[in-house]
Design an enzyme around this catalytic site. Structure first.
Site, short mmCIF file in Angstrom:
data_model
loop_
_atom_site.label_atom_id
_atom_site.label_comp_id
_atom_site.label_asym_id
_atom_site.label_seq_id
_atom_site.Cartn_x
_atom_site.Cartn_y
_atom_site.Cartn_z
N CYS A 169 -43.19 -42.28 -25.18
CA CYS A 169 -42.60 -43.61 -25.24
C CYS A 169 -41.08 -43.48 -25.34
O CYS A 169 -40.57 -42.41 -25.62
CB CYS A 169 -43.12 -44.35 -26.46
SG CYS A 169 -44.91 -44.56 -26.48
N GLY A 170 -40.38 -44.57 -25.16
CA GLY A 170 -38.95 -44.61 -25.38
C GLY A 170 -38.67 -45.26 -26.73
O GLY A 170 -39.16 -46.36 -26.99
#
Length: 168
Positions: free
Chosen positions: A37-38
């Site tokens: 994920c970011g």
């Protein structure tokens, strides 16, 4: 030899900022290595400053890390912690679609956490979007990359202690 010719012959991938050939889907072994994920946070020294635009820009840059859902939580450090308010917006979709001008307006504050989701578990739903927060004692925000393997047990503990976990 141009990059597109190499792709047509099966010897590579073409990449272009101007709409070259799209990259084929990742093989499962390669996908596991890139499933991330970011996650981003911003703290601006000026208590009156707005970090929302920086968080939006950062998530836009990190969009390649997750296209399933996006979320931002902000707060203002200028006020006493007892009066701190967590401002949140999250939704399913690409960053540019989740954060319209109308959605960004309430995200006031000089500190914030942002997340764009790459799904490794769960369904594509608003309830899976992060960051998550708990409002006791003064607010705690969590954004992570991975799976919380003991989420059900922790949810039960919080419930038994009469705490409300805001995940949706």
């Amino acid at each position: 030899q141009d990059a597109n010719a190499a792709v047509r012959k099966g010897r590579g991938h073409a990449h272009s900022c101007r709409g070259g050939t799209a990259r084929p889907p990742l093989a499962s072994a390669e996908q596991g290595k890139r499933a991330m994920c970011g996650v981003l946070s911003v703290l601006l020294a000026d208590g009156d400053a707005a970090c929302g635009p920086e968080l939006f820009d950062g998530l836009t840059v990190l969009q390649h890390r997750g296209q399933d859902a996006a979320g931002i939580v902000t707060a203002r450090t200028k006020c006493a912690w007892e009066a701190m308010r967590l401002n949140t917006h999250k939704g399913v979709g690409m960053v540019r679609d989740v954060f319209t001008g109308e959605a960004m307006a309430p995200l006031e504050g000089n500190v914030g956490v942002a997340h764009c989701r790459y799904p490794t578990a769960g369904a594509a739903s608003h309830h899976e979007a992060q960051p998550m927060y708990i409002n006791y004692p003064c607010g705690l925000v969590l954004a992570h990359n991975g799976n919380l393997t003991n989420a059900n047990e922790e949810r039960k503990v919080l419930s038994q202690e009469l705490r409300h976990l805001n995940t949706g």
